[in-house]
Design an enzyme around this catalytic site. Structure first.
Site, PDB file in Angstrom:
ATOM      1  N   CYS A   5       9.494   1.742   3.512  1.00 44.73           N
ATOM      2  CA  CYS A   5      10.373   0.637   3.895  1.00 44.73           C
ATOM      3  C   CYS A   5      11.800   1.120   4.108  1.00 44.73           C
ATOM      4  O   CYS A   5      12.613   0.411   4.673  1.00 44.73           O
ATOM      5  CB  CYS A   5      10.357  -0.445   2.833  1.00 44.73           C
ATOM      6  SG  CYS A   5      11.041   0.144   1.299  1.00 44.73           S
ATOM      7  N   GLU A  46       8.794  -3.991  13.173  1.00 47.51           N
ATOM      8  CA  GLU A  46       8.702  -2.910  12.191  1.00 47.51           C
ATOM      9  C   GLU A  46       7.398  -2.180  12.498  1.00 47.51           C
ATOM     10  O   GLU A  46       6.310  -2.698  12.219  1.00 47.51           O
ATOM     11  CB  GLU A  46       8.657  -3.468  10.767  1.00 47.51           C
ATOM     12  CG  GLU A  46       8.558  -2.364   9.736  1.00 47.51           C
ATOM     13  CD  GLU A  46       8.328  -2.862   8.315  1.00 47.51           C
ATOM     14  OE1 GLU A  46       7.652  -3.876   8.119  1.00 47.51           O
ATOM     15  OE2 GLU A  46       8.834  -2.192   7.396  1.00 47.51           O
ATOM     16  N   GLU A  49      -4.961  -3.599  -2.105  1.00 51.14           N
ATOM     17  CA  GLU A  49      -6.405  -3.330  -2.112  1.00 51.14           C
ATOM     18  C   GLU A  49      -6.747  -2.064  -1.343  1.00 51.14           C
ATOM     19  O   GLU A  49      -7.870  -1.576  -1.404  1.00 51.14           O
ATOM     20  CB  GLU A  49      -7.160  -4.548  -1.549  1.00 51.14           C
ATOM     21  CG  GLU A  49      -6.904  -4.876  -0.078  1.00 51.14           C
ATOM     22  CD  GLU A  49      -5.600  -5.656   0.175  1.00 51.14           C
ATOM     23  OE1 GLU A  49      -4.671  -5.600  -0.671  1.00 51.14           O
ATOM     24  OE2 GLU A  49      -5.506  -6.302   1.243  1.00 51.14           O
ATOM     25  N   PHE A  88       0.812  -1.218   0.000  1.00 55.05           N
ATOM     26  CA  PHE A  88       0.000   0.000   0.000  1.00 55.05           C
ATOM     27  C   PHE A  88       0.844   1.265   0.000  1.00 55.05           C
ATOM     28  O   PHE A  88       0.369   2.331  -0.359  1.00 55.05           O
ATOM     29  CB  PHE A  88      -0.939   0.004   1.226  1.00 55.05           C
ATOM     30  CG  PHE A  88      -0.264   0.410   2.509  1.00 55.05           C
ATOM     31  CD1 PHE A  88      -0.082   1.755   2.819  1.00 55.05           C
ATOM     32  CD2 PHE A  88       0.212  -0.534   3.413  1.00 55.05           C
ATOM     33  CE1 PHE A  88       0.549   2.141   3.999  1.00 55.05           C
ATOM     34  CE2 PHE A  88       0.840  -0.159   4.586  1.00 55.05           C
ATOM     35  CZ  PHE A  88       1.011   1.193   4.872  1.00 55.05           C
ATOM     36  N   SER A 127       5.279  -6.941   3.328  1.00 55.55           N
ATOM     37  CA  SER A 127       5.816  -7.263   4.658  1.00 55.55           C
ATOM     38  C   SER A 127       6.590  -8.589   4.610  1.00 55.55           C
ATOM     39  O   SER A 127       6.360  -9.429   3.739  1.00 55.55           O
ATOM     40  CB  SER A 127       4.669  -7.351   5.661  1.00 55.55           C
ATOM     41  OG  SER A 127       3.780  -8.373   5.264  1.00 55.55           O
ATOM     42  N   LYS A 162      -1.147  -7.089  -9.303  1.00 58.76           N
ATOM     43  CA  LYS A 162      -2.116  -7.181  -8.204  1.00 58.76           C
ATOM     44  C   LYS A 162      -1.687  -6.134  -7.185  1.00 58.76           C
ATOM     45  O   LYS A 162      -0.828  -6.363  -6.334  1.00 58.76           O
ATOM     46  CB  LYS A 162      -2.062  -8.586  -7.582  1.00 58.76           C
ATOM     47  CG  LYS A 162      -3.343  -9.049  -6.922  1.00 58.76           C
ATOM     48  CD  LYS A 162      -3.840  -8.172  -5.796  1.00 58.76           C
ATOM     49  CE  LYS A 162      -3.147  -8.357  -4.472  1.00 58.76           C
ATOM     50  NZ  LYS A 162      -3.553  -7.342  -3.463  1.00 58.76           N
TER      51      LYS A 162
HETATM   52  P1  NAD Z   1       1.472  -6.643   2.980  1.00 57.67           P
HETATM   53  O1  NAD Z   1       2.510  -7.697   3.048  1.00 57.67           O
HETATM   54  O2  NAD Z   1       0.370  -6.669   3.967  1.00 57.67           O
HETATM   55  O3  NAD Z   1       0.770  -6.644   1.532  1.00 57.67           O
HETATM   56  C1  NAD Z   1       1.528  -6.660   0.343  1.00 57.67           C
HETATM   57  C2  NAD Z   1       0.726  -7.355  -0.740  1.00 57.67           C
HETATM   58  O4  NAD Z   1       0.469  -8.706  -0.340  1.00 57.67           O
HETATM   59  C3  NAD Z   1      -0.640  -6.714  -0.995  1.00 57.67           C
HETATM   60  O5  NAD Z   1      -0.892  -6.695  -2.383  1.00 57.67           O
HETATM   61  C4  NAD Z   1      -1.598  -7.619  -0.248  1.00 57.67           C
HETATM   62  O6  NAD Z   1      -2.887  -7.672  -0.853  1.00 57.67           O
HETATM   63  C5  NAD Z   1      -0.931  -8.975  -0.331  1.00 57.67           C
HETATM   64  N1  NAD Z   1      -1.230  -9.821   0.841  1.00 57.67           N
HETATM   65  C6  NAD Z   1      -1.509  -9.403   2.100  1.00 57.67           C
HETATM   66  N2  NAD Z   1      -1.722 -10.470   2.908  1.00 57.67           N
HETATM   67  C7  NAD Z   1      -1.572 -11.579   2.151  1.00 57.67           C
HETATM   68  C8  NAD Z   1      -1.654 -12.980   2.413  1.00 57.67           C
HETATM   69  N3  NAD Z   1      -1.935 -13.442   3.627  1.00 57.67           N
HETATM   70  N4  NAD Z   1      -1.430 -13.836   1.400  1.00 57.67           N
HETATM   71  C9  NAD Z   1      -1.131 -13.384   0.164  1.00 57.67           C
HETATM   72  N5  NAD Z   1      -1.045 -12.061  -0.138  1.00 57.67           N
HETATM   73  C10 NAD Z   1      -1.249 -11.166   0.830  1.00 57.67           C
HETATM   74  O7  NAD Z   1       2.256  -5.234   3.035  1.00 57.67           O
HETATM   75  P2  NAD Z   1       1.630  -3.777   3.130  1.00 57.67           P
HETATM   76  O8  NAD Z   1       1.095  -3.590   4.504  1.00 57.67           O
HETATM   77  O9  NAD Z   1       0.771  -3.493   1.974  1.00 57.67           O
HETATM   78  O10 NAD Z   1       2.962  -2.899   2.934  1.00 57.67           O
HETATM   79  C11 NAD Z   1       3.808  -2.545   4.002  1.00 57.67           C
HETATM   80  C12 NAD Z   1       4.975  -3.493   4.102  1.00 57.67           C
HETATM   81  O11 NAD Z   1       5.678  -3.506   2.866  1.00 57.67           O
HETATM   82  C13 NAD Z   1       5.997  -3.068   5.135  1.00 57.67           C
HETATM   83  O12 NAD Z   1       6.432  -4.213   5.817  1.00 57.67           O
HETATM   84  C14 NAD Z   1       7.117  -2.460   4.322  1.00 57.67           C
HETATM   85  O13 NAD Z   1       8.396  -2.490   4.908  1.00 57.67           O
HETATM   86  C15 NAD Z   1       7.072  -3.320   3.109  1.00 57.67           C
HETATM   87  N6  NAD Z   1       7.705  -2.673   1.978  1.00 57.67           N
HETATM   88  C16 NAD Z   1       8.933  -3.136   1.595  1.00 57.67           C
HETATM   89  C17 NAD Z   1       9.577  -2.513   0.550  1.00 57.67           C
HETATM   90  C18 NAD Z   1      10.929  -2.987   0.108  1.00 57.67           C
HETATM   91  O14 NAD Z   1      11.365  -2.534  -0.926  1.00 57.67           O
HETATM   92  N7  NAD Z   1      11.588  -3.864   0.827  1.00 57.67           N
HETATM   93  C19 NAD Z   1       8.976  -1.439  -0.130  1.00 57.67           C
HETATM   94  C20 NAD Z   1       7.716  -1.029   0.273  1.00 57.67           C
HETATM   95  C21 NAD Z   1       7.080  -1.659   1.339  1.00 57.67           C
END
Ligand code: NAD
Length: 510
Positions: A296, A395, A191, A164, A241, A188
């Site tokens: 991040c 985090e 959401e 997000f 994450s 994808k």
């Molecule tokens: P998230 O892991 O909750 O979601 C990321 C994606 O995975 C979304 O599209 C979501 O719909 C999907 N998803 C969520 N739960 C799922 C599940 N159980 N099974 C399959 N798919 C699932 O992350 P977020 O909250 O959207 O973003 C924040 C996180 O992203 C933080 O931890 C941040 O550090 C990380 N991030 C990392 C970088 C990097 O480059 N390392 C960059 C941006 C964000």
């Protein structure tokens, strides 16, 4: 001219915009009967409903991408370059439209949203050089009469799953190199803030990207799981994450796919006693609280070495009241709300817990949050954090900066190296020798020297170490080109016209 994706409505009229999929070059209304809410985090009001794809809808998107692949991969490099220049112009022309969608659904302030689009544009600009990037090697006369050369070819249908916090830029890290290399793409997006990806799809269509080359499906775990198991998806890029990154990597690779999965972070900024304190305090405040800490690469932990701690904390504390928290569309706002109410409450819970674990809450953001229903939290500063405390180990992903006090540089580096994450880190010092030693021994993928958020420029690649990245390949830049292509080496021999037995004379019947 592209019509801008429907602006989120909501508010008093209670009219919700519907955000649908994009398959085969057109908007496709979801029929699964499942959907999710989209909010304006600054008001707390629901503004939209996003369709969640069924397995059948995902299969349609993958089929559209598969059908489009044979023609797209044969488009000449010069035509693909031309298309990328058009994409660059259109995204640039619509950068404020994109940024406004980000502010409306993510909450980040407009200037920060413009910065996000700009950093994504830099990746698109890098991809305008695709003919140079795809050049192979050639060895003439590797053996007598034999030449050897290498080429790189696209993989086919590739998928991107994004978080997000950068709803425009992180998808650009993926689709731009993927398409430039000749692949077709299924995105994808998160959401929580899905509209930027639909405007992107419209812009790509207007730029001349053929239907089916770029598709967007919205959804949750159902969509992700189907992409991970779909036999026609050859590779998956994920950013999000750490627990989900690990899951995506393990599941995708078990299915024989190429996967790069970037995870979470806990970025430490070491400040040595010889550092310029004012510079370090400015850097800590902007890197910890920019985008409400939902980056991040945010600095979430300052490690103060020796006697620098007291003056540094005083300098940070003096700056905090000046950080203007408010609606991202207000020109003087410097920090917006958090993305959802649940996330804001979770971040706030760390302030509750830190005190009981031995931390010292120096500034409590719950006391300065703007009034109203928006998902706001003011900025917070917690001193005396140590490994083993939740506010140190987790985090937090919000506007909370922790401080750990240590006696020596060695102790500071050990903290960074023993942390399970290894995304970014920074050191603030005037000593070039120490900075060089730090760069040599620190266990993280991106290192800043007097630079708090060392996100690599587009012609280098982005990626962390340890639990911040699963897979071998960093994202965008040269490693992005490698990720989205497969190498092939050709060994060739042609008959030497002088010695060959081929008869070059007029064909005779005997
Ligand atoms: P998230 O892991 O909750 O979601 C990321 C994606 O995975 C979304 O599209 C979501 O719909 C999907 N998803 C969520 N739960 C799922 C599940 N159980 N099974 C399959 N798919 C699932 O992350 P977020 O909250 O959207 O973003 C924040 C996180 O992203 C933080 O931890 C941040 O550090 C990380 N991030 C990392 C970088 C990097 O480059 N390392 C960059 C941006 C964000």
């Amino acid at each position: 001219m592209t019509e801008v994706a429907e602006a989120p409505k909501g508010g008093a009229e209670g009219e919700l915009s519907r955000i649908s999929h994009w398959i085969g070059g057109r908007s496709v209304v979801g029929e699964s009967g499942r959907s999710g809410p989209v909010y304006n985090p600054a008001t707390g009001v629901q503004t939209g409903v996003v369709d969640f794809a069924s397995i059948e809808e995902i299969d349609r998107a993958v089929a559209a991408a598969k059908d489009a692949f044979p023609a797209w991969r044969t488009v000449s490099l010069s035509r693909r370059t031309e298309t990328f220049f058009r994409i660059r112009e259109l995204v640039h022309a619509h950068r404020e439209d994109l940024a406004r969608l980000l502010t409306a659904q993510h909450g980040k302030v407009l200037s920060d949203a413009m910065g996000e689009v700009q950093r994504g544009l830099e990746v698109i600009e890098f991809c305008c050089g695709i003919p140079e990037l795809l050049k192979g090697g050639f060895s003439e006369q590797a053996s007598t009469g034999i030449d050897v050369y290498s080429i790189r070819q696209p993989l086919g249908v590739v998928a991107g799953i994004t978080p997000f916090n950068f709803p425009a830029m992180v998808p650009m890290w993926m689709w731009a190199p993927a398409l430039a290399c000749g692949n077709t793409f299924v995105l994808k997006p998160s959401e929580k803030d899905p509209s930027a990806s639909i405007l992107t799809a419209q812009l790509l269509k207007e730029a001349g990207v053929p239907d089916g080359v770029f598709n967007v499906i919205h959804g949750d775990k159902v969509a992700v799981d189907r992409l991970l198991e779909h036999p026609d998806v050859t590779a998956v890029s994920f950013v999000g994450s750490t627990p989900i990154a690990r899951y995506v990597y393990e599941t995708g690779t078990q299915q024989g796919k190429r996967v790069q999965a970037l995870g979470g972070a806990k970025n430490h900024m070491i400040v040595l006693p010889d550092a310029d304190i004012e510079m370090a305090a400015d850097a800590a405040v902007s890197a910890a609280y920019g985008s409400a800490g939902e980056r991040c690469m945010a600095v979430s932990q300052v490690v103060a070495v020796g006697d620098v701690a007291d003056p540094l904390i005083a300098a940070i504390k003096a700056r905090i009241p000046k950080v203007k928290v408010g609606d991202g569309l207000e020109p003087d706002s410097e920090m917006g709300p958090l993305v959802t109410r649940e996330h804001r409450d979770k971040v706030a819970s760390y302030l509750e817990g830190a005190g009981s674990e031995g931390g010292t809450v120096v500034v409590d953001g719950r006391e300065s949050a703007p009034e109203g229903d928006g998902f706001f939290l003011g900025v917070s500063l917690i001193d005396d954090l140590k490994p083993g405390m939740k506010a140190y180990d987790d985090e937090i992903f919000g506007p909370v900066l922790g401080v750990t006090r240590v006696a020596t540089y060695d102790e500071a580096v050990r903290l960074v190296n023993e942390n399970p994450y290894g995304n970014g880190t920074a050191i603030f010092t005037r000593d070039g020798g120490v900075a060089r030693q730090f760069q040599f021994e620190v266990q993280a993928g991106m290192v800043g020297i007097n630079v708090p958020i060392p996100v690599p420029v587009a012609y280098y690649s982005f990626g962390g170490w340890k639990a911040s990245l699963f897979g071998d390949t960093h994202i965008y830049g040269p490693e992005g080109i490698n990720f989205y292509t497969r190498g092939k080496v050709v060994t060739q021999r042609w008959p030497d016209p002088a010695t060959s037995k081929v008869d070059l004379g007029f064909p005779q019947t005997r």
